[in-house]
Scaffold this motif. Sequence first.
Motif, PDB file in Angstrom:
ATOM      1  N   GLY A  84       0.784  -1.227   0.000  1.00 43.58           N
ATOM      2  CA  GLY A  84       0.000   0.000   0.000  1.00 43.58           C
ATOM      3  C   GLY A  84       0.814   1.274   0.000  1.00 43.58           C
ATOM      4  O   GLY A  84       0.396   2.289  -0.547  1.00 43.58           O
ATOM      5  N   ARG A  85       2.004   1.237   0.630  1.00 41.63           N
ATOM      6  CA  ARG A  85       2.882   2.417   0.635  1.00 41.63           C
ATOM      7  C   ARG A  85       4.184   2.057  -0.067  1.00 41.63           C
ATOM      8  O   ARG A  85       4.843   1.087   0.291  1.00 41.63           O
ATOM      9  CB  ARG A  85       3.170   2.887   2.057  1.00 41.63           C
ATOM     10  N   TYR A  86       4.539   2.895  -1.038  1.00 38.12           N
ATOM     11  CA  TYR A  86       5.716   2.577  -1.863  1.00 38.12           C
ATOM     12  C   TYR A  86       6.706   3.735  -1.973  1.00 38.12           C
ATOM     13  O   TYR A  86       7.777   3.575  -2.541  1.00 38.12           O
ATOM     14  CB  TYR A  86       5.251   2.129  -3.254  1.00 38.12           C
ATOM     15  N   GLY A  87       6.364   4.877  -1.421  1.00 38.22           N
ATOM     16  CA  GLY A  87       7.246   6.034  -1.426  1.00 38.22           C
ATOM     17  C   GLY A  87       6.767   7.032  -0.401  1.00 38.22           C
ATOM     18  O   GLY A  87       5.716   6.827   0.237  1.00 38.22           O
ATOM     19  N   GLU A  88       7.512   8.102  -0.236  1.00 39.95           N
ATOM     20  CA  GLU A  88       7.169   9.107   0.774  1.00 39.95           C
ATOM     21  C   GLU A  88       5.718   9.571   0.633  1.00 39.95           C
ATOM     22  O   GLU A  88       4.997   9.712   1.614  1.00 39.95           O
ATOM     23  CB  GLU A  88       8.128  10.300   0.670  1.00 39.95           C
ATOM     24  N   ASN A  89       5.293   9.799  -0.606  1.00 40.04           N
ATOM     25  CA  ASN A  89       3.918  10.220  -0.849  1.00 40.04           C
ATOM     26  C   ASN A  89       3.249   9.342  -1.898  1.00 40.04           C
ATOM     27  O   ASN A  89       2.381   9.803  -2.640  1.00 40.04           O
ATOM     28  CB  ASN A  89       3.894  11.694  -1.286  1.00 40.04           C
ATOM     29  N   GLU A  90       3.650   8.095  -1.958  1.00 44.39           N
ATOM     30  CA  GLU A  90       3.109   7.168  -2.948  1.00 44.39           C
ATOM     31  C   GLU A  90       2.320   6.061  -2.250  1.00 44.39           C
ATOM     32  O   GLU A  90       2.894   5.195  -1.588  1.00 44.39           O
ATOM     33  CB  GLU A  90       4.247   6.546  -3.778  1.00 44.39           C
ATOM     34  N   PHE A  91       0.992   6.123  -2.412  1.00 43.54           N
ATOM     35  CA  PHE A  91       0.095   5.158  -1.795  1.00 43.54           C
ATOM     36  C   PHE A  91      -0.817   4.558  -2.862  1.00 43.54           C
ATOM     37  O   PHE A  91      -1.339   5.285  -3.698  1.00 43.54           O
ATOM     38  CB  PHE A  91      -0.762   5.831  -0.711  1.00 43.54           C
ATOM     39  N   ASP A  92      -0.986   3.260  -2.824  1.00 40.27           N
ATOM     40  CA  ASP A  92      -1.895   2.598  -3.758  1.00 40.27           C
ATOM     41  C   ASP A  92      -2.442   1.342  -3.080  1.00 40.27           C
ATOM     42  O   ASP A  92      -1.736   0.343  -2.946  1.00 40.27           O
ATOM     43  CB  ASP A  92      -1.173   2.235  -5.057  1.00 40.27           C
ATOM     44  N   PHE A  93      -3.672   1.423  -2.625  1.00 36.85           N
ATOM     45  CA  PHE A  93      -4.306   0.312  -1.925  1.00 36.85           C
ATOM     46  C   PHE A  93      -5.327  -0.403  -2.809  1.00 36.85           C
ATOM     47  O   PHE A  93      -6.236  -1.056  -2.304  1.00 36.85           O
ATOM     48  CB  PHE A  93      -4.962   0.809  -0.635  1.00 36.85           C
ATOM     49  N   SER A  94      -5.196  -0.261  -4.129  1.00 38.61           N
ATOM     50  CA  SER A  94      -6.100  -0.951  -5.033  1.00 38.61           C
ATOM     51  C   SER A  94      -5.819  -2.453  -5.007  1.00 38.61           C
ATOM     52  O   SER A  94      -4.711  -2.892  -4.682  1.00 38.61           O
ATOM     53  CB  SER A  94      -5.938  -0.430  -6.459  1.00 38.61           C
ATOM     54  N   ARG A  95      -6.817  -3.227  -5.352  1.00 41.31           N
ATOM     55  CA  ARG A  95      -6.681  -4.680  -5.357  1.00 41.31           C
ATOM     56  C   ARG A  95      -5.535  -5.127  -6.255  1.00 41.31           C
ATOM     57  O   ARG A  95      -4.705  -5.943  -5.845  1.00 41.31           O
ATOM     58  CB  ARG A  95      -7.995  -5.316  -5.804  1.00 41.31           C
ATOM     59  N   LYS A  96      -5.488  -4.602  -7.461  1.00 43.33           N
ATOM     60  CA  LYS A  96      -4.455  -5.021  -8.406  1.00 43.33           C
ATOM     61  C   LYS A  96      -3.059  -4.728  -7.878  1.00 43.33           C
ATOM     62  O   LYS A  96      -2.152  -5.566  -7.956  1.00 43.33           O
ATOM     63  CB  LYS A  96      -4.651  -4.335  -9.757  1.00 43.33           C
ATOM     64  N   ARG A  97      -2.882  -3.533  -7.313  1.00 40.41           N
ATOM     65  CA  ARG A  97      -1.537  -3.178  -6.838  1.00 40.41           C
ATOM     66  C   ARG A  97      -1.132  -4.043  -5.658  1.00 40.41           C
ATOM     67  O   ARG A  97       0.027  -4.435  -5.532  1.00 40.41           O
ATOM     68  CB  ARG A  97      -1.481  -1.689  -6.452  1.00 40.41           C
ATOM     69  N   ILE A  98      -2.075  -4.347  -4.767  1.00 39.38           N
ATOM     70  CA  ILE A  98      -1.753  -5.211  -3.626  1.00 39.38           C
ATOM     71  C   ILE A  98      -1.349  -6.602  -4.112  1.00 39.38           C
ATOM     72  O   ILE A  98      -0.346  -7.167  -3.661  1.00 39.38           O
ATOM     73  CB  ILE A  98      -2.938  -5.295  -2.649  1.00 39.38           C
ATOM     74  N   LEU A  99      -2.115  -7.159  -5.045  1.00 42.61           N
ATOM     75  CA  LEU A  99      -1.807  -8.493  -5.564  1.00 42.61           C
ATOM     76  C   LEU A  99      -0.430  -8.513  -6.235  1.00 42.61           C
ATOM     77  O   LEU A  99       0.369  -9.440  -6.024  1.00 42.61           O
ATOM     78  CB  LEU A  99      -2.886  -8.942  -6.548  1.00 42.61           C
ATOM     79  N   ASP A 100      -0.154  -7.489  -7.032  1.00 44.58           N
ATOM     80  CA  ASP A 100       1.157  -7.397  -7.693  1.00 44.58           C
ATOM     81  C   ASP A 100       2.268  -7.215  -6.662  1.00 44.58           C
ATOM     82  O   ASP A 100       3.333  -7.825  -6.752  1.00 44.58           O
ATOM     83  CB  ASP A 100       1.182  -6.227  -8.684  1.00 44.58           C
ATOM     84  N   SER A 101       1.993  -6.363  -5.671  1.00 47.75           N
ATOM     85  CA  SER A 101       2.993  -6.048  -4.647  1.00 47.75           C
ATOM     86  C   SER A 101       3.404  -7.293  -3.873  1.00 47.75           C
ATOM     87  O   SER A 101       4.596  -7.508  -3.596  1.00 47.75           O
ATOM     88  CB  SER A 101       2.427  -4.996  -3.682  1.00 47.75           C
TER      89      SER A 101
END
Length: 324
Positions: A84-101
């Motif tokens: 969900g957190r990938y940088g100082e101000n980079e957040f992405d809690f979408s389903r696709k990003r979580i699965l990829d992450s």
Amino acid sequence: MKTRKLGKTALDVPVLSFGASSLGSVFRDIDRDEGIRTVHAAIDAGMNYIDVSPYYGLTKAETVLGEAVRTLPRSSYTLSTKAGRYGENEFDFSRKRILDSVQESMGRLHTDYIDILFLHDIEFVAPEIIIEEAFPTLLDLKEQGVIRYAGICGLPLPLFEKMLPQLDADAIISYCHYALNDTSLLSLLPLLEEKGVGLVNASPLSMGLLSTRGTPDWHPAGDRVKELCLKAARFCEEQGSNIAKLAVQFSTANEQIPTTLVSSASQQNIMNNAAWVEEPLDQKLLEEVLHILAPLNNETWPSGRPEYNVHSSITPNSSKGEQQ
């Protein structure tokens, strides 16, 4: 090292665990071999629960940790990472990003499952994103056996008060709220007990507040907090002791706190931390230090969206995450 049960999970975790943020050169530049030696020292000392995140060092921490554990039996350590957190101000809690992450993290960590997956610093996004999309994704991963347990983490305690009644979380990471200068985490224990949620306490040194070096420039605490914490650290030094030792002993002594994460990329520091847990706590020194810090009265700082900082009148700003 002594272990405690983590909530209703089947996990027994050491009272002191290894926070791998330091492997991402979060505190200082480190090389791969130094990081690997530190991880091995931690596990050898019984600190066999390790927490990491793709955010730490922008995937460097996971990469170094993966190199350190790839030769070890997977059953010899418990592993948590985040999404969900990938940088100082980079957040992405979408389903696709979580699965990829998760797949990316498992590749870096050389594992085919994660013991606990936490949603990282969820106070920066609207609650419906977590409740309706992100956390259900974790539950799907749990059902598939990709992760064993699902959790959330963040700084403000009101965050957990608002979210835990709406989520079937197995564990949380809370940081900077059970340390010498701030024990407000105790107020959350009844809710955690009621729901059987496992508690991972992080940052017993309050992200560097409790140090004679002085607080890092980026630290969001107010000047009064920084001054009193430095005063307490120097007092310990004058008594021939180390406030880091007192802080680690204080955090791990409470039977209601299953485990506390410490982070260092120094093999010697980790060995020292593990040894301190086995030594008796200096009660007189503790009382004197708590007296110095008493005026702070659990003073904290805001992080994320205003609705998660209901007890704060300060303008929220970005937090560095759960560092030591």
